[in-house]
Design a protein around this motif. Structure first.
Motif, PDB file in Angstrom:
ATOM      1  N   VAL A 108       0.854  -1.183   0.000  1.00  0.00           N
ATOM      2  CA  VAL A 108       0.000   0.000   0.000  1.00  0.00           C
ATOM      3  C   VAL A 108       0.884   1.224   0.000  1.00  0.00           C
ATOM      4  CG1 VAL A 108      -1.821   1.247   1.190  1.00  0.00           C
ATOM      5  CG2 VAL A 108      -1.785  -1.260   1.205  1.00  0.00           C
ATOM      6  N   SER A 109       0.653   2.085  -0.939  1.00  0.00           N
ATOM      7  CA  SER A 109       1.451   3.299  -1.019  1.00  0.00           C
ATOM      8  C   SER A 109       0.861   4.375  -0.136  1.00  0.00           C
ATOM      9  CB  SER A 109       1.499   3.791  -2.474  1.00  0.00           C
ATOM     10  OG  SER A 109       0.193   4.082  -2.917  1.00  0.00           O
ATOM     11  N   GLY A 110       1.713   5.248   0.330  1.00  0.00           N
ATOM     12  CA  GLY A 110       1.245   6.351   1.149  1.00  0.00           C
ATOM     13  C   GLY A 110       1.573   6.125   2.622  1.00  0.00           C
ATOM     14  N   PRO A 111       1.297   7.078   3.474  1.00  0.00           N
ATOM     15  CA  PRO A 111       1.614   6.966   4.913  1.00  0.00           C
ATOM     16  C   PRO A 111       0.762   5.892   5.557  1.00  0.00           C
ATOM     17  CG  PRO A 111       0.266   8.900   4.500  1.00  0.00           C
ATOM     18  CD  PRO A 111       0.641   8.351   3.159  1.00  0.00           C
ATOM     19  N   PRO A 112       1.263   5.300   6.651  1.00  0.00           N
ATOM     20  CA  PRO A 112       0.481   4.258   7.349  1.00  0.00           C
ATOM     21  C   PRO A 112      -0.791   4.842   7.931  1.00  0.00           C
ATOM     22  CG  PRO A 112       2.379   4.900   8.653  1.00  0.00           C
ATOM     23  CD  PRO A 112       2.551   5.562   7.307  1.00  0.00           C
ATOM     24  N   VAL A 113      -1.812   4.003   7.899  1.00  0.00           N
ATOM     25  CA  VAL A 113      -3.117   4.424   8.407  1.00  0.00           C
ATOM     26  C   VAL A 113      -3.185   4.101   9.896  1.00  0.00           C
ATOM     27  CG1 VAL A 113      -5.600   4.142   8.208  1.00  0.00           C
ATOM     28  CG2 VAL A 113      -4.159   4.028   6.173  1.00  0.00           C
ATOM     29  N   VAL A 114      -3.461   5.084  10.706  1.00  0.00           N
ATOM     30  CA  VAL A 114      -3.576   4.917  12.165  1.00  0.00           C
ATOM     31  C   VAL A 114      -5.024   5.119  12.550  1.00  0.00           C
ATOM     32  CG1 VAL A 114      -2.791   5.717  14.412  1.00  0.00           C
ATOM     33  CG2 VAL A 114      -1.222   5.759  12.446  1.00  0.00           C
ATOM     34  N   ASP A 115      -5.547   4.162  13.316  1.00  0.00           N
ATOM     35  CA  ASP A 115      -6.946   4.277  13.750  1.00  0.00           C
ATOM     36  C   ASP A 115      -7.105   5.456  14.692  1.00  0.00           C
ATOM     37  OD1 ASP A 115      -7.461   2.077  12.288  1.00  0.00           O
ATOM     38  OD2 ASP A 115      -7.314   0.660  13.968  1.00  0.00           O
ATOM     39  N   SER A 116      -8.004   6.324  14.367  1.00  0.00           N
ATOM     40  CA  SER A 116      -8.257   7.486  15.223  1.00  0.00           C
ATOM     41  C   SER A 116      -9.137   7.068  16.388  1.00  0.00           C
ATOM     42  CB  SER A 116      -8.948   8.581  14.409  1.00  0.00           C
ATOM     43  OG  SER A 116     -10.179   8.095  13.911  1.00  0.00           O
ATOM     44  N   PRO A 117      -8.922   7.644  17.567  1.00  0.00           N
ATOM     45  CA  PRO A 117      -9.766   7.288  18.730  1.00  0.00           C
ATOM     46  C   PRO A 117     -11.216   7.635  18.465  1.00  0.00           C
ATOM     47  CG  PRO A 117      -8.473   9.278  19.175  1.00  0.00           C
ATOM     48  CD  PRO A 117      -7.954   8.702  17.878  1.00  0.00           C
ATOM     49  N   ALA A 118     -12.050   6.742  18.954  1.00  0.00           N
ATOM     50  CA  ALA A 118     -13.492   6.941  18.754  1.00  0.00           C
ATOM     51  C   ALA A 118     -13.966   8.186  19.486  1.00  0.00           C
ATOM     52  CB  ALA A 118     -14.257   5.725  19.254  1.00  0.00           C
ATOM     53  N   GLN A 119     -14.659   9.024  18.780  1.00  0.00           N
ATOM     54  CA  GLN A 119     -15.193  10.237  19.382  1.00  0.00           C
ATOM     55  C   GLN A 119     -16.449   9.914  20.177  1.00  0.00           C
ATOM     56  OE1 GLN A 119     -13.692  13.077  19.344  1.00  0.00           O
ATOM     57  NE2 GLN A 119     -12.054  12.392  17.962  1.00  0.00           N
ATOM     58  N   PRO A 120     -16.560  10.425  21.393  1.00  0.00           N
ATOM     59  CA  PRO A 120     -17.758  10.142  22.187  1.00  0.00           C
ATOM     60  C   PRO A 120     -19.008  10.703  21.534  1.00  0.00           C
ATOM     61  CG  PRO A 120     -16.461  11.897  23.187  1.00  0.00           C
ATOM     62  CD  PRO A 120     -15.641  11.333  22.059  1.00  0.00           C
ATOM     63  N   ASN A 121     -20.018   9.902  21.554  1.00  0.00           N
ATOM     64  CA  ASN A 121     -21.284  10.312  20.972  1.00  0.00           C
ATOM     65  C   ASN A 121     -22.008  11.258  21.920  1.00  0.00           C
ATOM     66  OD1 ASN A 121     -23.513  10.562  19.454  1.00  0.00           O
ATOM     67  ND2 ASN A 121     -24.078   8.414  19.443  1.00  0.00           N
ATOM     68  N   GLU A 122     -22.620  12.280  21.375  1.00  0.00           N
ATOM     69  CA  GLU A 122     -23.314  13.255  22.216  1.00  0.00           C
ATOM     70  C   GLU A 122     -24.512  12.630  22.919  1.00  0.00           C
ATOM     71  OE1 GLU A 122     -24.346  16.563  19.837  1.00  0.00           O
ATOM     72  OE2 GLU A 122     -22.270  17.201  19.460  1.00  0.00           O
ATOM     73  N   GLU A 123     -25.194  11.747  22.228  1.00  0.00           N
ATOM     74  CA  GLU A 123     -26.357  11.106  22.852  1.00  0.00           C
ATOM     75  C   GLU A 123     -25.918  10.213  24.009  1.00  0.00           C
ATOM     76  OE1 GLU A 123     -28.452   9.059  19.869  1.00  0.00           O
ATOM     77  OE2 GLU A 123     -29.088  10.873  18.780  1.00  0.00           O
ATOM     78  N   ALA A 146     -23.190  10.586  25.799  1.00  0.00           N
ATOM     79  CA  ALA A 146     -22.758  11.469  26.887  1.00  0.00           C
ATOM     80  C   ALA A 146     -23.963  12.040  27.627  1.00  0.00           C
ATOM     81  CB  ALA A 146     -21.884  12.591  26.333  1.00  0.00           C
ATOM     82  N   ALA A 147     -24.994  12.432  26.875  1.00  0.00           N
ATOM     83  CA  ALA A 147     -26.187  12.988  27.518  1.00  0.00           C
ATOM     84  C   ALA A 147     -26.893  11.925  28.356  1.00  0.00           C
ATOM     85  CB  ALA A 147     -27.136  13.538  26.454  1.00  0.00           C
ATOM     86  N   SER A 148     -26.960  10.691  27.835  1.00  0.00           N
ATOM     87  CA  SER A 148     -27.609   9.624  28.602  1.00  0.00           C
ATOM     88  C   SER A 148     -26.815   9.291  29.853  1.00  0.00           C
ATOM     89  CB  SER A 148     -27.762   8.381  27.723  1.00  0.00           C
ATOM     90  OG  SER A 148     -26.487   7.908  27.308  1.00  0.00           O
ATOM     91  N   ALA A 149     -25.468   9.279  29.742  1.00  0.00           N
ATOM     92  CA  ALA A 149     -24.637   9.018  30.922  1.00  0.00           C
ATOM     93  C   ALA A 149     -24.815  10.118  31.965  1.00  0.00           C
ATOM     94  CB  ALA A 149     -23.170   8.910  30.501  1.00  0.00           C
ATOM     95  N   ALA A 150     -24.875  11.389  31.518  1.00  0.00           N
ATOM     96  CA  ALA A 150     -25.090  12.497  32.458  1.00  0.00           C
ATOM     97  C   ALA A 150     -26.460  12.386  33.120  1.00  0.00           C
ATOM     98  CB  ALA A 150     -24.953  13.833  31.734  1.00  0.00           C
ATOM     99  N   GLY A 151     -27.466  12.016  32.332  1.00  0.00           N
ATOM    100  CA  GLY A 151     -28.804  11.850  32.919  1.00  0.00           C
ATOM    101  C   GLY A 151     -28.839  10.726  33.935  1.00  0.00           C
ATOM    102  N   ALA A 152     -28.142   9.615  33.633  1.00  0.00           N
ATOM    103  CA  ALA A 152     -28.095   8.505  34.598  1.00  0.00           C
ATOM    104  C   ALA A 152     -27.387   8.922  35.872  1.00  0.00           C
ATOM    105  CB  ALA A 152     -27.398   7.302  33.957  1.00  0.00           C
ATOM    106  N   ALA A 153     -26.293   9.703  35.735  1.00  0.00           N
ATOM    107  CA  ALA A 153     -25.576  10.176  36.923  1.00  0.00           C
ATOM    108  C   ALA A 153     -26.452  11.112  37.755  1.00  0.00           C
ATOM    109  CB  ALA A 153     -24.282  10.880  36.507  1.00  0.00           C
ATOM    110  N   ASP A 154     -27.190  12.014  37.096  1.00  0.00           N
ATOM    111  CA  ASP A 154     -28.088  12.912  37.825  1.00  0.00           C
ATOM    112  C   ASP A 154     -29.194  12.137  38.534  1.00  0.00           C
ATOM    113  OD1 ASP A 154     -26.578  14.990  36.911  1.00  0.00           O
ATOM    114  OD2 ASP A 154     -27.913  15.493  35.233  1.00  0.00           O
ATOM    115  N   ALA A 155     -29.740  11.128  37.871  1.00  0.00           N
ATOM    116  CA  ALA A 155     -30.793  10.326  38.500  1.00  0.00           C
ATOM    117  C   ALA A 155     -30.258   9.579  39.715  1.00  0.00           C
ATOM    118  CB  ALA A 155     -31.375   9.339  37.481  1.00  0.00           C
ATOM    119  N   GLU A 156     -29.051   9.040  39.590  1.00  0.00           N
ATOM    120  CA  GLU A 156     -28.453   8.331  40.728  1.00  0.00           C
ATOM    121  C   GLU A 156     -28.179   9.291  41.875  1.00  0.00           C
ATOM    122  OE1 GLU A 156     -24.644   5.373  41.643  1.00  0.00           O
ATOM    123  OE2 GLU A 156     -24.943   6.271  39.646  1.00  0.00           O
ATOM    124  N   LEU A 157     -27.714  10.517  41.545  1.00  0.00           N
ATOM    125  CA  LEU A 157     -27.458  11.515  42.588  1.00  0.00           C
ATOM    126  C   LEU A 157     -28.744  11.904  43.304  1.00  0.00           C
ATOM    127  CD1 LEU A 157     -25.488  13.408  43.993  1.00  0.00           C
ATOM    128  CD2 LEU A 157     -25.840  15.058  42.141  1.00  0.00           C
TER     129      LEU A 157
END
Length: 251
Positions: free
Chosen positions: A83-98, A100-111
């Motif tokens: 394969v020609s060209g620079p090596p392909v490096v897997d980019s870190p998965a970006q957190p999904n906004e939904e 993150a919002a669900s995790a924040a809601g679960a944390a608020d409910a637990e609090l």
């Protein structure tokens, strides 16, 4: 005697595969890997049966040192193209906004759940503390009441002796060592909270005085105790015995 096969010509052997390979490439096939095995065929180690047979074998056998080539065709081996060209490096998965919002809601409910549970436990603790405080007060009150009743029973049994001491004092017989003993007894009973009441000239109180005689007098403006026949006693706020008096009413 059968004639042994001659070794294939290297030039003719190599041309056939090459031509087939070219035809395969023209047909759209992938190139194949060709492995040639070159081995020397030595003299036979077996002993000839006779000289004539040996001569025939020597005439028919190939010359020493003849190389036999065997062509082995190996199945196609596919290799990944570089394969020609620079090596392909897997980019870190970006957190999904939904997410993150669900995790924040679960944390608020637990609090909120923890806060509600903490509030409930605090109320339970306050309720138990108040109940325990009331229980202690009730126990202390009951203990004091029982102690007061026991002390009152003993003192009530000693009141006739105090009446005799009062009569002896009025007649002047309470002198000498006997008077000293009477004073010590009165002081010891006073330490338990026993107090005497009922003196001449006190206003008449029906809750504390027992009237055994009534008369009228121009010297008083209200019902008044004019004579004390027997003094009354009380233990703290508890009435042990009312005073026996004679009451004078105004005209």
């Amino acid at each position: 005697m059968t004639e042994k096969p001659r070794a294939a010509d290297p030039g003719s052997t190599g041309s056939a595969p090459g031509g087939s390979a070219s035809a395969g490439q023209d047909a759209g096939e992938q190139p194949r890997v060709v492995i040639r095995d070159k081995r020397k065929i030595g003299k036979s180690t077996e002993q000839p049966a006779s000289d004539a047979a040996a001569a025939d074998a020597a005439a028919d056998a190939p010359a020493e040192g003849l190389v036999e080539e065997a062509e082995v065709v190996v199945d196609e081996i596919e290799a990944e193209a570089p394969v020609s060209g620079p090596p392909v490096v897997d980019s870190p998965a970006q957190p999904n906004e939904e997410e993150a919002a669900s995790a924040a809601g679960a944390a608020d409910a637990e609090l909120e759940s923890v806060r509600a549970e903490l509030t409930e436990r605090t109320r339970d603790l306050q309720r138990v503390t108040a109940e325990y405080a009331n229980y202690r007060k009730r126990v202390d009150r009951d203990r004091n009441l029982v102690q007061e009743q026991a002390t009152g029973s003993v003192l009530t049994a000693l009141l006739p002796i105090l009446d005799d001491l009062d009569r002896a004092r009025e007649h002047g017989d309470l002198v000498g060592p006997f008077g000293s003993v009477a004073e010590q007894l009165t002081g010891a009973l006073g330490k338990f909270g026993l107090t005497a009441f009922g003196e001449q000239g006190d206003p008449f109180d029906p809750t504390r005085h027992e009237a055994v005689a009534h008369q009228t007098s121009a010297d008083v403006t209200e019902p008044t105790c004019v004579q004390v026949m027997r003094r009354g006693y009380q233990l703290g706020e508890r009435l042990l015995r009312p005073a026996m008096v004679a009451v004078a009413d105004p005209e």
